[in-house]
Design a protein around this motif. Structure first.
Motif, mmCIF file in Angstrom:
data_model
loop_
_atom_site.group_PDB
_atom_site.id
_atom_site.type_symbol
_atom_site.label_atom_id
_atom_site.label_comp_id
_atom_site.label_asym_id
_atom_site.label_seq_id
_atom_site.Cartn_x
_atom_site.Cartn_y
_atom_site.Cartn_z
ATOM 1 N N VAL A 3 0.833 -1.204 0.000
ATOM 2 C CA VAL A 3 0.000 0.000 0.000
ATOM 3 C C VAL A 3 0.872 1.260 0.000
ATOM 4 O O VAL A 3 2.067 1.207 0.295
ATOM 5 C CB VAL A 3 -0.925 0.051 1.239
ATOM 6 C CG1 VAL A 3 -1.887 -1.122 1.261
ATOM 7 C CG2 VAL A 3 -0.113 0.109 2.525
ATOM 8 N N ASP A 4 0.238 2.375 -0.331
ATOM 9 C CA ASP A 4 0.804 3.706 -0.138
ATOM 10 C C ASP A 4 0.038 4.351 1.004
ATOM 11 O O ASP A 4 -1.197 4.302 1.034
ATOM 12 C CB ASP A 4 0.664 4.564 -1.393
ATOM 13 C CG ASP A 4 1.680 4.206 -2.464
ATOM 14 O OD1 ASP A 4 2.719 3.615 -2.129
ATOM 15 O OD2 ASP A 4 1.440 4.536 -3.646
ATOM 16 N N VAL A 6 -0.448 7.919 3.370
ATOM 17 C CA VAL A 6 -0.214 9.340 3.599
ATOM 18 C C VAL A 6 -0.618 9.635 5.040
ATOM 19 O O VAL A 6 -1.744 9.336 5.449
ATOM 20 C CB VAL A 6 -1.027 10.219 2.623
ATOM 21 C CG1 VAL A 6 -0.903 11.692 2.976
ATOM 22 C CG2 VAL A 6 -0.586 9.972 1.189
ATOM 23 N N GLN A 24 4.173 13.190 -0.218
ATOM 24 C CA GLN A 24 4.709 11.957 -0.790
ATOM 25 C C GLN A 24 4.253 10.781 0.070
ATOM 26 O O GLN A 24 4.475 10.781 1.275
ATOM 27 C CB GLN A 24 6.240 11.998 -0.822
ATOM 28 C CG GLN A 24 6.787 12.955 -1.838
ATOM 29 C CD GLN A 24 6.551 12.455 -3.267
ATOM 30 O OE1 GLN A 24 5.789 11.534 -3.524
ATOM 31 N NE2 GLN A 24 7.212 13.074 -4.196
ATOM 32 N N PRO A 25 3.611 9.787 -0.539
ATOM 33 C CA PRO A 25 3.175 8.632 0.248
ATOM 34 C C PRO A 25 4.355 7.745 0.637
ATOM 35 O O PRO A 25 5.397 7.753 -0.005
ATOM 36 C CB PRO A 25 2.219 7.893 -0.695
ATOM 37 C CG PRO A 25 2.615 8.322 -2.058
ATOM 38 C CD PRO A 25 3.200 9.692 -1.934
ATOM 39 N N HIS A 26 4.146 6.995 1.710
ATOM 40 C CA HIS A 26 5.114 6.006 2.181
ATOM 41 C C HIS A 26 4.626 4.647 1.692
ATOM 42 O O HIS A 26 3.475 4.287 1.930
ATOM 43 C CB HIS A 26 5.194 6.005 3.704
ATOM 44 C CG HIS A 26 5.589 7.332 4.274
ATOM 45 N ND1 HIS A 26 6.900 7.716 4.414
ATOM 46 C CD2 HIS A 26 4.838 8.363 4.723
ATOM 47 C CE1 HIS A 26 6.949 8.932 4.940
ATOM 48 N NE2 HIS A 26 5.700 9.335 5.133
ATOM 49 N N ARG A 27 5.472 3.891 1.026
ATOM 50 C CA ARG A 27 5.080 2.589 0.484
ATOM 51 C C ARG A 27 5.581 1.481 1.392
ATOM 52 O O ARG A 27 6.704 1.509 1.869
ATOM 53 C CB ARG A 27 5.647 2.405 -0.914
ATOM 54 C CG ARG A 27 5.187 1.094 -1.545
ATOM 55 C CD ARG A 27 5.357 1.102 -3.021
ATOM 56 N NE ARG A 27 4.340 1.961 -3.607
ATOM 57 C CZ ARG A 27 4.202 2.173 -4.909
ATOM 58 N NH1 ARG A 27 5.010 1.582 -5.762
ATOM 59 N NH2 ARG A 27 3.261 2.965 -5.357
ATOM 60 N N ARG A 54 8.590 -2.269 5.719
ATOM 61 C CA ARG A 54 9.295 -2.266 4.441
ATOM 62 C C ARG A 54 9.048 -3.622 3.776
ATOM 63 O O ARG A 54 9.108 -4.649 4.449
ATOM 64 C CB ARG A 54 10.788 -2.061 4.650
ATOM 65 C CG ARG A 54 11.098 -0.726 5.257
ATOM 66 C CD ARG A 54 12.576 -0.445 5.381
ATOM 67 N NE ARG A 54 12.833 0.618 6.330
ATOM 68 C CZ ARG A 54 12.459 1.881 6.193
ATOM 69 N NH1 ARG A 54 11.785 2.245 5.134
ATOM 70 N NH2 ARG A 54 12.724 2.781 7.113
ATOM 71 N N TRP A 102 -4.071 7.635 8.937
ATOM 72 C CA TRP A 102 -3.412 7.240 7.697
ATOM 73 C C TRP A 102 -4.459 7.088 6.616
ATOM 74 O O TRP A 102 -5.486 6.437 6.819
ATOM 75 C CB TRP A 102 -2.711 5.899 7.844
ATOM 76 C CG TRP A 102 -1.489 5.880 8.698
ATOM 77 C CD1 TRP A 102 -0.811 6.933 9.239
ATOM 78 C CD2 TRP A 102 -0.778 4.710 9.115
ATOM 79 N NE1 TRP A 102 0.265 6.491 9.954
ATOM 80 C CE2 TRP A 102 0.314 5.134 9.897
ATOM 81 C CE3 TRP A 102 -0.955 3.355 8.902
ATOM 82 C CZ2 TRP A 102 1.217 4.236 10.462
ATOM 83 C CZ3 TRP A 102 -0.060 2.469 9.468
ATOM 84 C CH2 TRP A 102 1.025 2.912 10.231
ATOM 85 N N VAL A 104 -4.852 5.200 3.303
ATOM 86 C CA VAL A 104 -4.188 4.026 2.745
ATOM 87 C C VAL A 104 -4.783 3.707 1.373
ATOM 88 O O VAL A 104 -6.006 3.591 1.242
ATOM 89 C CB VAL A 104 -4.380 2.805 3.677
ATOM 90 C CG1 VAL A 104 -3.690 1.580 3.122
ATOM 91 C CG2 VAL A 104 -3.891 3.121 5.085
ATOM 92 N N ARG A 105 -3.897 3.580 0.368
ATOM 93 C CA ARG A 105 -4.330 3.195 -0.978
ATOM 94 C C ARG A 105 -3.594 1.925 -1.383
ATOM 95 O O ARG A 105 -2.374 1.833 -1.237
ATOM 96 C CB ARG A 105 -4.002 4.292 -1.991
ATOM 97 C CG ARG A 105 -4.824 5.535 -1.814
ATOM 98 C CD ARG A 105 -4.516 6.551 -2.904
ATOM 99 N NE ARG A 105 -3.110 6.909 -2.898
ATOM 100 C CZ ARG A 105 -2.622 8.059 -2.469
ATOM 101 N NH1 ARG A 105 -3.424 8.976 -2.001
ATOM 102 N NH2 ARG A 105 -1.324 8.299 -2.507
ATOM 103 N N VAL A 107 -1.739 -0.603 -3.640
ATOM 104 C CA VAL A 107 -0.877 -0.493 -4.816
ATOM 105 C C VAL A 107 -1.195 -1.688 -5.696
ATOM 106 O O VAL A 107 -0.850 -2.815 -5.367
ATOM 107 C CB VAL A 107 0.615 -0.487 -4.425
ATOM 108 C CG1 VAL A 107 1.497 -0.487 -5.672
ATOM 109 C CG2 VAL A 107 0.929 0.701 -3.543
#
Length: 128
Positions: A3-4, A6, A24-27, A54, A102, A104-105, A107
């Protein structure tokens, strides 16, 4: 699930709409689990621990959210709210807790999504 994310707050203060739009999103890999410190095993709907790791590693991308709740799910994503522990700016040995949310999208990797055919889906038998 990749996910990404923000973050919608900075140290407990909600970010402006324009800041969120350009953030910038965090992946990473999202995990939601009821197994958290202090959990009452009798609670049928416990708060969650939400984490972003991660991919392929055990380290956190962001500090996890404790007391997390999924508050909204729609076709564009999911909103998770909770409390985040951040290292104090006053001392390296103490930390402060802040409200955090958060966005959440998922990916989606088009190659993987296109590779799934109807025949690949196995039937599920539910026990009654």
């Amino acid at each position: 699930m990749l996910v990404d994310v923000v973050e919608m707050y900075k140290r407990g203060q909600r970010l402006e709409r324009e800041s969120l739009r350009v953030a910038q999103p965090h992946r990473g890999t999202l995990s939601l689990t009821p197994d958290r410190p202090g959990r009452d095993p009798r609670d049928r709907n416990p708060p969650l621990l939400a984490g972003l790791r991660r991919p392929g590693a055990l380290s956190w991308v962001l500090p996890p959210l404790d007391q997390a709740r999924v508050v909204r799910i729609n076709p564009r994503g999911m909103l998770i709210k909770g409390r985040q522990e951040l290292q104090s700016t006053r001392s390296s040995r103490s930390s402060d807790w802040f409200d955090q949310a958060w966005w959440v999208r998922l990916v989606a990797q088009p190659v993987d999504a296109a590779a799934l055919e109807f025949e690949d889906v196995q039937p599920v038998h539910l026990a009654y």
